[in-house]
Design a protein around this motif. Sequence first.
Motif, PDB file in Angstrom:
ATOM      1  N   CYS A 196       0.800  -1.225   0.000  1.00 22.93           N
ATOM      2  CA  CYS A 196       0.000   0.000   0.000  1.00 22.93           C
ATOM      3  C   CYS A 196       0.836   1.279   0.000  1.00 22.93           C
ATOM      4  CB  CYS A 196      -0.946   0.000   1.199  1.00 22.93           C
ATOM      5  SG  CYS A 196      -2.086  -1.406   1.195  1.00 22.93           S
ATOM      6  N   ALA A 197       2.039   1.227   0.507  1.00 24.80           N
ATOM      7  CA  ALA A 197       2.866   2.430   0.594  1.00 24.80           C
ATOM      8  C   ALA A 197       3.098   3.047  -0.784  1.00 24.80           C
ATOM      9  CB  ALA A 197       4.202   2.115   1.258  1.00 24.80           C
ATOM     10  N   GLY A 198       3.112   2.234  -1.825  1.00 20.73           N
ATOM     11  CA  GLY A 198       3.337   2.746  -3.169  1.00 20.73           C
ATOM     12  C   GLY A 198       2.186   3.585  -3.707  1.00 20.73           C
ATOM     13  N   PHE A 199       1.038   3.533  -3.039  1.00 18.49           N
ATOM     14  CA  PHE A 199      -0.130   4.279  -3.504  1.00 18.49           C
ATOM     15  C   PHE A 199      -0.392   5.553  -2.705  1.00 18.49           C
ATOM     16  CE2 PHE A 199      -1.334  -0.211  -4.532  1.00 18.49           C
ATOM     17  CZ  PHE A 199      -1.226  -0.083  -5.905  1.00 18.49           C
ATOM     18  N   VAL A 200       0.375   5.804  -1.671  1.00 15.66           N
ATOM     19  CA  VAL A 200       0.103   6.928  -0.770  1.00 15.66           C
ATOM     20  C   VAL A 200       0.083   8.253  -1.517  1.00 15.66           C
ATOM     21  CG1 VAL A 200       0.966   8.232   1.218  1.00 15.66           C
ATOM     22  CG2 VAL A 200       1.009   5.751   1.256  1.00 15.66           C
ATOM     23  N   VAL A 201       1.090   8.523  -2.293  1.00 15.85           N
ATOM     24  CA  VAL A 201       1.218   9.822  -2.952  1.00 15.85           C
ATOM     25  C   VAL A 201       0.416   9.893  -4.242  1.00 15.85           C
ATOM     26  CG1 VAL A 201       2.861  11.402  -4.035  1.00 15.85           C
ATOM     27  CG2 VAL A 201       3.487  10.187  -1.958  1.00 15.85           C
ATOM     28  N   ASP A 202       0.494   8.846  -5.039  1.00 16.77           N
ATOM     29  CA  ASP A 202      -0.017   8.909  -6.406  1.00 16.77           C
ATOM     30  C   ASP A 202      -1.519   8.705  -6.558  1.00 16.77           C
ATOM     31  OD1 ASP A 202       2.569   9.292  -7.162  1.00 16.77           O
ATOM     32  OD2 ASP A 202       2.920   7.199  -7.652  1.00 16.77           O
ATOM     33  N   ASN A 203      -2.111   7.805  -5.813  1.00 16.94           N
ATOM     34  CA  ASN A 203      -3.445   7.388  -6.183  1.00 16.94           C
ATOM     35  C   ASN A 203      -4.296   7.047  -4.954  1.00 16.94           C
ATOM     36  OD1 ASN A 203      -5.663   6.256  -7.439  1.00 16.94           O
ATOM     37  ND2 ASN A 203      -4.412   5.407  -9.076  1.00 16.94           N
ATOM     38  N   THR A 204      -5.151   7.929  -4.558  1.00 12.99           N
ATOM     39  CA  THR A 204      -5.974   7.730  -3.376  1.00 12.99           C
ATOM     40  C   THR A 204      -6.933   6.549  -3.496  1.00 12.99           C
ATOM     41  OG1 THR A 204      -5.799  10.067  -2.879  1.00 12.99           O
ATOM     42  CG2 THR A 204      -7.526   8.879  -1.754  1.00 12.99           C
ATOM     43  N   PRO A 205      -7.672   6.351  -4.628  1.00 10.45           N
ATOM     44  CA  PRO A 205      -8.564   5.180  -4.700  1.00 10.45           C
ATOM     45  C   PRO A 205      -7.802   3.854  -4.570  1.00 10.45           C
ATOM     46  CG  PRO A 205      -9.098   6.723  -6.455  1.00 10.45           C
ATOM     47  CD  PRO A 205      -7.834   7.209  -5.809  1.00 10.45           C
ATOM     48  N   CYS A 206      -6.619   3.770  -5.151  1.00  4.07           N
ATOM     49  CA  CYS A 206      -5.825   2.551  -5.047  1.00  4.07           C
ATOM     50  C   CYS A 206      -5.303   2.353  -3.624  1.00  4.07           C
ATOM     51  CB  CYS A 206      -4.669   2.568  -6.046  1.00  4.07           C
ATOM     52  SG  CYS A 206      -5.208   2.416  -7.764  1.00  4.07           S
ATOM     53  N   PHE A 207      -4.929   3.438  -2.971  1.00  4.88           N
ATOM     54  CA  PHE A 207      -4.463   3.357  -1.589  1.00  4.88           C
ATOM     55  C   PHE A 207      -5.580   2.847  -0.678  1.00  4.88           C
ATOM     56  CE2 PHE A 207      -3.670   5.409   2.597  1.00  4.88           C
ATOM     57  CZ  PHE A 207      -2.497   4.720   2.924  1.00  4.88           C
ATOM     58  N   LYS A 208      -6.792   3.374  -0.871  1.00  9.28           N
ATOM     59  CA  LYS A 208      -7.938   2.930  -0.058  1.00  9.28           C
ATOM     60  C   LYS A 208      -8.260   1.465  -0.323  1.00  9.28           C
ATOM     61  CE  LYS A 208     -10.110   7.442   0.441  1.00  9.28           C
ATOM     62  NZ  LYS A 208     -11.231   8.309   0.054  1.00  9.28           N
ATOM     63  N   ALA A 209      -8.225   1.071  -1.593  1.00  8.96           N
ATOM     64  CA  ALA A 209      -8.514  -0.323  -1.943  1.00  8.96           C
ATOM     65  C   ALA A 209      -7.455  -1.266  -1.375  1.00  8.96           C
ATOM     66  CB  ALA A 209      -8.591  -0.472  -3.454  1.00  8.96           C
ATOM     67  N   CYS A 210      -6.222  -0.834  -1.428  1.00  7.95           N
ATOM     68  CA  CYS A 210      -5.133  -1.654  -0.890  1.00  7.95           C
ATOM     69  C   CYS A 210      -5.311  -1.861   0.612  1.00  7.95           C
ATOM     70  CB  CYS A 210      -3.792  -0.987  -1.196  1.00  7.95           C
ATOM     71  SG  CYS A 210      -2.367  -2.013  -0.780  1.00  7.95           S
ATOM     72  N   ASN A 211      -5.625  -0.795   1.308  1.00 11.05           N
ATOM     73  CA  ASN A 211      -5.870  -0.916   2.748  1.00 11.05           C
ATOM     74  C   ASN A 211      -7.094  -1.772   3.047  1.00 11.05           C
ATOM     75  OD1 ASN A 211      -3.701   0.448   3.990  1.00 11.05           O
ATOM     76  ND2 ASN A 211      -4.573   2.399   3.353  1.00 11.05           N
ATOM     77  N   ALA A 212      -8.068  -1.757   2.135  1.00  4.69           N
ATOM     78  CA  ALA A 212      -9.269  -2.588   2.326  1.00  4.69           C
ATOM     79  C   ALA A 212      -8.952  -4.078   2.205  1.00  4.69           C
ATOM     80  CB  ALA A 212     -10.341  -2.187   1.310  1.00  4.69           C
ATOM     81  N   LEU A 213      -7.832  -4.424   1.563  1.00  5.70           N
ATOM     82  CA  LEU A 213      -7.420  -5.832   1.457  1.00  5.70           C
ATOM     83  C   LEU A 213      -6.813  -6.362   2.757  1.00  5.70           C
ATOM     84  CD1 LEU A 213      -5.732  -5.944  -2.062  1.00  5.70           C
ATOM     85  CD2 LEU A 213      -7.846  -7.094  -1.380  1.00  5.70           C
ATOM     86  N   LYS A 214      -6.353  -5.469   3.609  1.00  2.00           N
ATOM     87  CA  LYS A 214      -5.644  -5.897   4.820  1.00  2.00           C
ATOM     88  C   LYS A 214      -6.468  -6.794   5.742  1.00  2.00           C
ATOM     89  CE  LYS A 214      -2.066  -2.403   4.847  1.00  2.00           C
ATOM     90  NZ  LYS A 214      -1.401  -1.325   5.565  1.00  2.00           N
ATOM     91  N   PRO A 215      -7.761  -6.528   5.993  1.00  2.61           N
ATOM     92  CA  PRO A 215      -8.523  -7.456   6.846  1.00  2.61           C
ATOM     93  C   PRO A 215      -8.589  -8.867   6.256  1.00  2.61           C
ATOM     94  CG  PRO A 215      -9.692  -5.375   6.655  1.00  2.61           C
ATOM     95  CD  PRO A 215      -8.548  -5.328   5.684  1.00  2.61           C
ATOM     96  N   GLY A 216      -8.704  -8.965   4.952  1.00  6.04           N
ATOM     97  CA  GLY A 216      -8.707 -10.277   4.316  1.00  6.04           C
ATOM     98  C   GLY A 216      -7.372 -10.982   4.469  1.00  6.04           C
ATOM     99  N   MET A 217      -6.292 -10.230   4.340  1.00  6.33           N
ATOM    100  CA  MET A 217      -4.963 -10.809   4.512  1.00  6.33           C
ATOM    101  C   MET A 217      -4.722 -11.203   5.961  1.00  6.33           C
ATOM    102  SD  MET A 217      -4.007 -10.974   1.453  1.00  6.33           S
ATOM    103  CE  MET A 217      -2.340 -11.587   1.686  1.00  6.33           C
TER     104      MET A 217
END
Length: 152
Positions: free
Chosen positions: A99-120
Amino acid sequence: MAQSGCLFSLMYLSLVALLAVPCGATLLRGPGHAGGARLVIINATTCGAASKHLPKRPDTLAEYKDEALGCLTWCGALGDSCFRGCLDPCLKSLKDPPCAGFVVDNTPCFKACNALKPGMDCLGTVSPNSTHECHQILGATSLPEEECLLGR
């Protein structure tokens, strides 16, 4: 003639016994009673090569999610004795969502990446009898329509 019938019956019974051996078991010839021989079945498989599943390297967040589900599906099919021995190395190879790779560039991708964490997190503690819970969590995680490329 009686001898050939007896020999045929013995060969038939040996074939039937061989077909009844579980997949991956090893047959050994052991000492029998009164000097005869008997077949000994040793289960040598529990968790062999089939229990190894490593995900491919994902290029997008969608591929990452698919690979995580692939680990769960493959390893879940192996049953209780091989489950964690398959899933843990698979997850270790996949690593945490990047998720760190999405912090600056892309907010929707950052949110989606963080949403994967409970599943992981679910995958880290799931038992073989409750894989459906992680499937539900990861399956319900929506990703943006735009492609979320993972940094290299």
